[in-house]
Design a protein around this motif. Structure first.
Motif, PDB file in Angstrom:
ATOM      1  N   PHE A  98       0.821  -1.207   0.000  1.00 49.06           N
ATOM      2  CA  PHE A  98       0.000   0.000   0.000  1.00 49.06           C
ATOM      3  C   PHE A  98       0.861   1.266   0.000  1.00 49.06           C
ATOM      4  CE2 PHE A  98      -3.559  -2.674   1.822  1.00 49.06           C
ATOM      5  CZ  PHE A  98      -4.360  -2.563   0.699  1.00 49.06           C
TER       6      PHE A  98
ATOM      7  N   VAL B 251      -1.598   5.319   5.059  1.00 45.38           N
ATOM      8  CA  VAL B 251      -1.484   3.872   5.222  1.00 45.38           C
ATOM      9  C   VAL B 251      -1.019   3.640   6.646  1.00 45.38           C
ATOM     10  CG1 VAL B 251      -0.342   1.764   4.454  1.00 45.38           C
ATOM     11  CG2 VAL B 251      -0.901   3.559   2.790  1.00 45.38           C
TER      12      VAL B 251
ATOM     13  N   VAL C 128      -6.184   1.655   4.758  1.00 47.67           N
ATOM     14  CA  VAL C 128      -5.768   2.574   3.702  1.00 47.67           C
ATOM     15  C   VAL C 128      -6.851   3.629   3.567  1.00 47.67           C
ATOM     16  CG1 VAL C 128      -5.064   2.809   1.305  1.00 47.67           C
ATOM     17  CG2 VAL C 128      -4.623   0.677   2.524  1.00 47.67           C
TER      18      VAL C 128
END
Length: 474
Positions: free
Chosen positions: A384, A397, A406
């Protein structure tokens, strides 16, 4: 649609008919049988009981779900955090089957050893080097209710402090503690004497931010930094000065990692300073580890990584691998304080659920799933963060272990929540064979709750799906 064997899967013998491929799409999503069942659901189930995905499950194994149309999916929702050891784990299934053949229910009228064995196990596993007791109930919300009762009885006080973005259930006491307006709408009045302060939400700090928080947003590890009193901790002390005297407060209840409210992992220093405040003022500190516990964050309980030894701790969700069981574990003097009968539960500590829970704890230890959670979390976090470098709509994140969130935004400057893009991501994901769910009071957080038995190949397949979606929703 043609079969799409993204990678080979490792499926248990418990569900041999589940697809040998990870993602298989035989029909449009949702398929005709799922649509038929959804039409029946609309006529039989209250509209107010929301639906997350329009897919009906036939069977599941590990981290793979098969729907009633024969399509298969990678599971990143894990029964909203109930399936840390995976779907239908063979040893848990065996334990359930065996106990169901012995006796299914006894309640408190006739004790049984399984209850004692699970209580003893949780007394040892939960953080805190002091004498403990465990009381078993049916759900996280029931655990919360009993923890508050115990704290009030022990202290002789009534006020409760909770946090913004918290989720503690949907009973009347639960919604009073929960910080989400939609869960309260039309159901009031709720329980009184509940006070709320902002959580240590670094990305959206209610106090204007601090140096520690800014470094955390950048992904830096600040756990060992010396820190003066954090502004978010000062908010708790301000509450005592301006709204409710500390001597009236029975308990502070907190999720060590916020779940439904957005997967918010606080600075370690916040938890330690909060604990000091509670100890100094005789306030019972309750840790709601309903979602963050049972190996999800890389230790059996998230408290262990945050330097927290709560007076009471609530376990639920993955404790039973999907069976309804939860627990309140805490200091013996608090748990023993009410008179006999002051707490109780007809179905709490059901013998079949106890048997499942003991098998879950055995599997976590045998397969070292705490370490596996850390490995999964590192891979998910790295993925991410790489995506955040590519896409301006990925704002934050964050997480702990395999509990990663997220946050999607309109742009990184304004940080305006982007619920529309988040909903689109979730829809596109299940259409492509990945089950995901959202979180956060703004509905703009993608949360990851994959079973900890997920394979690296299945993770890679999920990453491929998500990367493709991120590239398309720009």
């Amino acid at each position: 649609m043609n079969e799409n064997p993204v990678v080979s899967s490792q499926l248990s013998a418990a569900s041999p008919a589940v697809s040998a491929g990870v993602i298989r799409q035989l029909t449009e999503i949702p398929g005709p049988r799922s649509r038929e069942l959804m039409a029946r659901r609309d006529q039989a189930v209250p509209r107010s009981f929301g639906k997350l995905t329009p897919i009906f499950i036939r069977r599941a194994s590990g981290a793979i779900i098969e729907d009633v149309d024969g399509n298969t999916y990678i599971d990143f929702a894990g029964g909203i955090g109930c399936l840390n050891v995976g779907s239908t784990p063979p040893d848990v299934v065996h334990a359930i089957q065996h106990q169901a053949g012995e006796f299914i229910h006894a309640s408190g009228t006739t004790p049984y050893e399984l209850y004692l064995a699970l209580a003893e196990r949780l007394n040892k596993l939960t953080p805190g080097d002091f004498e403990k007791r465990t009381f078993l109930v049916n759900s996280g919300a029931e655990g919360v209710e009993n923890a508050i009762k115990l704290a009030r009885h022990y202290t002789g006080r009534h006020a409760i402090v909770a946090f913004e973005d918290a989720f503690h259930g949907r009973t009347l006491l639960g919604v009073a503690l929960t910080s989400k307006a939609m869960y309260k709408s039309g159901f009031g009045p709720t329980v009184s004497d509940v006070y709320r302060v902002p959580y240590a939400y670094c990305y959206r700090c209610a106090y204007g931010g601090c140096e520690l928080g800014e470094h955390r947003i950048k992904g830096e590890n600040t756990d060992d930094w010396p820190a003066p009193k954090l502004p978010c901790v000062g908010g708790v002390e301000n509450l005592f000065k301006r709204y409710v005297p500390a001597e009236n407060v029975a308990a502070v209840i907190i999720e060590p990692v916020i779940g439904e409210g957005g997967f918010i992992a606080p600075p370690r220093q916040f938890m330690q300073q909060l604990q000091e405040i509670c100890r100094a003022r005789g306030i019972v500190l309750i840790a709601d580890e309903v979602q963050s516990g049972i190996a999800r964050t890389g230790t059996m309980y998230a408290c262990e990584q945050l330097g927290l030894e709560p007076d009471l701790i609530i376990s639920a969700k993955s404790l039973g691998a999907g069976l309804p069981i939860a627990a309140v574990t805490g200091r013996a003097e608090i748990m023993d304080h009410p008179s006999p009968g002051g707490i109780g539960s007809t179905f709490g500590g059901n013998p079949v659920a106890c048997s499942a829970a003991l098998a879950v704890l055995d599997q976590i230890e045998r397969e070292n799933l705490c370490e596996r959670a850390r490995e999964i979390g590192a891979r998910v976090m790295n993925f991410f963060r790489e995506q955040r470098q590519k896409h301006d709509f990925i704002g934050d994140v964050r997480g702990l272990g395999a509990m990663v969130g997220v946050e999607l935004v309109k742009d990184k400057e304004s940080r305006e929540p982007d619920k529309e893009r988040t909903d689109k991501f979730t829809r596109m994901a299940y259409e492509r064979g990945l089950i995901t769910i959202t979180a956060g009071n703004f509905g703009n957080v993608i949360r990851t709750l994959m079973p900890l038995v997920i394979t690296d190949e299945q993770l890679d397949a999920a990453f491929a799906v998500m990367a493709g979606i991120f590239a398309e929703i720009v």
